[in-house]
Structures are given as C-alpha cells and as structure tokens.
Design an enzyme around this catalytic site. Structure first.
Site, PDB file in Angstrom:
ATOM      1  N   GLY A  18      -1.912   7.513   7.949  1.00 61.04           N
ATOM      2  CA  GLY A  18      -2.745   7.346   9.146  1.00 61.04           C
ATOM      3  C   GLY A  18      -3.837   8.387   9.058  1.00 61.04           C
ATOM      4  N   ASN A  22      -3.155  11.860   7.321  1.00 60.47           N
ATOM      5  CA  ASN A  22      -3.585  12.057   5.925  1.00 60.47           C
ATOM      6  C   ASN A  22      -4.289  13.412   5.786  1.00 60.47           C
ATOM      7  OD1 ASN A  22      -2.724   9.421   5.606  1.00 60.47           O
ATOM      8  ND2 ASN A  22      -4.779   8.544   5.565  1.00 60.47           N
ATOM      9  N   TYR A  76       1.614  -0.570   9.686  1.00 59.28           N
ATOM     10  CA  TYR A  76       0.617  -1.461   9.078  1.00 59.28           C
ATOM     11  C   TYR A  76       1.101  -1.930   7.713  1.00 59.28           C
ATOM     12  CZ  TYR A  76      -1.335   2.433   6.251  1.00 59.28           C
ATOM     13  OH  TYR A  76      -1.531   3.467   5.378  1.00 59.28           O
ATOM     14  N   TRP A  90       0.407  -3.316  13.475  1.00 61.32           N
ATOM     15  CA  TRP A  90       1.268  -3.491  14.647  1.00 61.32           C
ATOM     16  C   TRP A  90       1.297  -2.137  15.340  1.00 61.32           C
ATOM     17  CZ3 TRP A  90       1.981  -5.840  10.031  1.00 61.32           C
ATOM     18  CH2 TRP A  90       2.247  -7.220  10.033  1.00 61.32           C
ATOM     19  N   LYS A 212     -21.020  12.702   6.035  1.00 63.48           N
ATOM     20  CA  LYS A 212     -20.582  12.154   4.739  1.00 63.48           C
ATOM     21  C   LYS A 212     -21.339  10.854   4.483  1.00 63.48           C
ATOM     22  CE  LYS A 212     -16.631  12.592   6.890  1.00 63.48           C
ATOM     23  NZ  LYS A 212     -15.269  12.226   7.318  1.00 63.48           N
ATOM     24  N   GLY A 214     -20.492   8.461   1.511  1.00 60.71           N
ATOM     25  CA  GLY A 214     -19.934   7.890   0.284  1.00 60.71           C
ATOM     26  C   GLY A 214     -20.328   8.738  -0.909  1.00 60.71           C
ATOM     27  N   ALA A 243     -10.620   8.573   1.505  1.00 57.86           N
ATOM     28  CA  ALA A 243     -11.706   9.421   0.964  1.00 57.86           C
ATOM     29  C   ALA A 243     -12.171  10.391   2.057  1.00 57.86           C
ATOM     30  CB  ALA A 243     -12.872   8.567   0.493  1.00 57.86           C
ATOM     31  N   ASP A 245     -10.667  11.126   4.927  1.00 59.22           N
ATOM     32  CA  ASP A 245      -9.566  11.961   5.451  1.00 59.22           C
ATOM     33  C   ASP A 245      -9.321  13.160   4.539  1.00 59.22           C
ATOM     34  OD1 ASP A 245      -9.327   9.811   7.183  1.00 59.22           O
ATOM     35  OD2 ASP A 245      -7.613   8.935   6.112  1.00 59.22           O
TER      36      ASP A 245
END
Ligand code: ADP
Length: 285
Positions: A18, A22, A76, A90, A212, A214, A243, A245
């Site tokens: 999550g 993470n 999930y 869920w 950030k 990418g 990435a 997190d």
C-alpha cells in the site's frame, strides 16, 4: 492492504503493500537503527489483520494500529493480461477507513520527527476523519514535527475531481514538504510545467516542494530557491509499481539524516531506480 499477486502455477501469493506502507517499509530498510519507523493505521480483529501486524513487526516497522471489532483489512488483487497488470480493490469495509475516528494527538512524535501521509490516506477517510487527521497533523506541526505529504491523486477514491483537488490543497496547507508527481498533477490541476506545480504548493504554504516527473529531472523548490536534479535513466524497467513510494522513502530518510534537499532527492532517485528494475511493490534492495 493485503496483496494477492498471480504466481506461475495459476494460484495467488499473499503479501502486504500500500502506498504509505511501501514508503515505511523502504524507509526501515534504508535508515540506521537510530531512526524509528512506525506505521499508524487501524485493522480488524481477524486473522488477516493479525498477519498484517506480524508482517510489519517482522519488517521492523513499529505497528501503531487501532483494533476495530468485526472489521478486517483492505485487499487488492493483481491480474495479468499479456504482461499488463490490472488491479481490483476490496476496501469498502477496510478498518483503515476508521483510522482517524479517535485520533486526537500523535504523542509519539516530537520536534524533529517526520509524519508522512498521502492523498490516499485522506481519500479513504470519511469527511469528518479527513478534518480530524488534518487538525491532528497541524497540532503536531505546531510542536515542531515536520509534515510530509504525497498527493498521490486517485480520482476513483474521491466523489469527484473537484472534491479531490480541494481536499488535496487543504492537506497541503498543513504540510511542510510536498512530494507530488507531475503527470498526475498536470492531469487534474492543469499545471503547465513542473514549476507551476511547485508554485501551487508553495502558494499553499509548503516550504519544500519536490516534484517527481518519472524519468525527467526532479524539481526541488525550497523557499525562493529552485534546482533541477537529473534522474539517471534506469537500464531496465521491469515494474514501476512503488517508484514514487520508494522515492519518498529515500528522500525522507535522507532528510532525517540531515542531508540538503537536493542530496536527499538523489537518494530517492537511486532507490526508485532499483525498485523499478524488479517485480512487485516491495523489492529486496
Ligand atoms: P509515481 O510512481 O508517483 O508516478 P514517478 O513516475 O514520478 O512516480 O517516479 C518517481 C521517481 O521514480 C522519479 O522521480 C525517478 O526518480 C524514478 N523513476 C521513474 N521512472 C524512471 C525511469 N524510467 N528511470 C529512472 N528513474 C525513474
């Protein structure tokens, strides 16, 4: 959340992940023993809730978990179609949605500590819970706790885009550090470039904004100063899950260690680069 990930034999492997978790997990991996990493949430009183607590303890992340009778944790499932991953969730009955119900204070946090939360933390809470979380963070901030926030825009978790954007900017108003991702921000706030994203968070009172983008350079905006930190391209990209997190973890641990913001940003980039080179949210780095 519980993660159900497909395995080669057609069954599913169970894990825990999550966005904010993470970040906590990677922070624990990176930080020295002098830094404590704790995770505040709510769980149910069933076996999966207990397993989640054990998983945190084994990872060295101190669980600060309220227990809600009769509830459970969110789940999930990842599906694979021709190598493309899709996610089903869920979480409507998840105890985490009640995490702010009786939140009054963050007594474990002192001057110099960092409290980190995200737009997903906010999105899963009822409106009253959102207000309670933000006022609790504002009180902690008054005591010298640094508040860090990743907007992590997830429109499906909000009633509509406008509510999402307004709530995100209210969260920014109690934050010292914001860690937005440009692609998301551009889509929902219409920012022209990374600088416009930084302007919006600075105007909301955030003193350190890290945008950030990418593989693009990371913008570091600190008060009136601004710097672009280039990202070393990843040699192979296997799975970009977490990435952002993991970047947050590298950055926040760098800040706890007293690095200047641009140096902490490089720590974030180095970790995220490793994480996208392997499968899964929690990569053994
Ligand atoms: P999010 O997961 O929140 O969408 P981003 O895609 O903005 O986050 O990426 C977060 C960080 O991950 C970037 O700032 C960068 O450090 C790293 N990263 C992402 N894509 C790449 C890439 N192709 N090569 C190297 N680093 C990357």
């Amino acid at each position: 959340m519980i993660e159900m990930a497909p395995t080669a034999d057609g069954t599913f492997g169970m894990g825990f992940a999550g966005d904010t978790f993470n970040t906590a997990w990677y922070a624990r991996r990176l930080a020295g023993p002098e830094i404590e990493v704790a995770y505040l949430s709510a769980v149910g009183d069933d076996a999966p809730s207990e397993r989640m607590r054990s998983f945190m303890e084994e990872a060295g992340v101190a669980p600060k978990l309220a227990i809600r009778k009769g509830k459970s944790v969110g789940l999930y499932m990842i599906s694979l179609h021709d190598g493309e991953r899709s996610f089903s969730y869920w979480r409507s009955a998840s105890a985490a949605r009640t995490l702010a119900d009786d939140l009054n204070d963050l007594p474990d946090l002192e001057d110099g500590d960092i409290a980190f939360f995200s737009g997903i933390t906010l999105a899963i809470l009822p409106v009253q819970g959102q207000a309670r979380l933000l006022s609790t963070l504002a009180n902690a901030r008054d005591r010298g706790v640094t508040i860090a926030f990743d907007p992590n825009l997830r429109p499906r978790l909000w009633p509509d885009d406008r509510t999402m954007c307004e709530s995100i900017m209210r969260a920014a108003e109690v934050s010292d550090i914001a860690l937005p991702s440009f692609e998301d921000e551009q889509g929902f706030f219409g920012d022209e470039d990374v600088s416009a994203t930084a302007d919006r968070y600075s105007d909301a009172g955030v003193s350190l904004v890290i945008v950030k983008d990418g593989p693009g350079p990371v913008l570091v905006r600190e008060s009136a100063r601004q710097e672009l930190v280039s990202v070393e391209p990843a040699s192979k990209i296997v799975d970009t899950t977490a990435a952002g997190d993991s970047f947050n973890a590298g950055f926040l641990v760098g800040m706890m260690n007293g690095l200047p913001a641009a140096e902490a940003t490089r720590e974030g980039c180095a970790l995220a680069r490793k994480v996208i080179g392997a499968r899964g949210a929690l990569v053994d780095i």
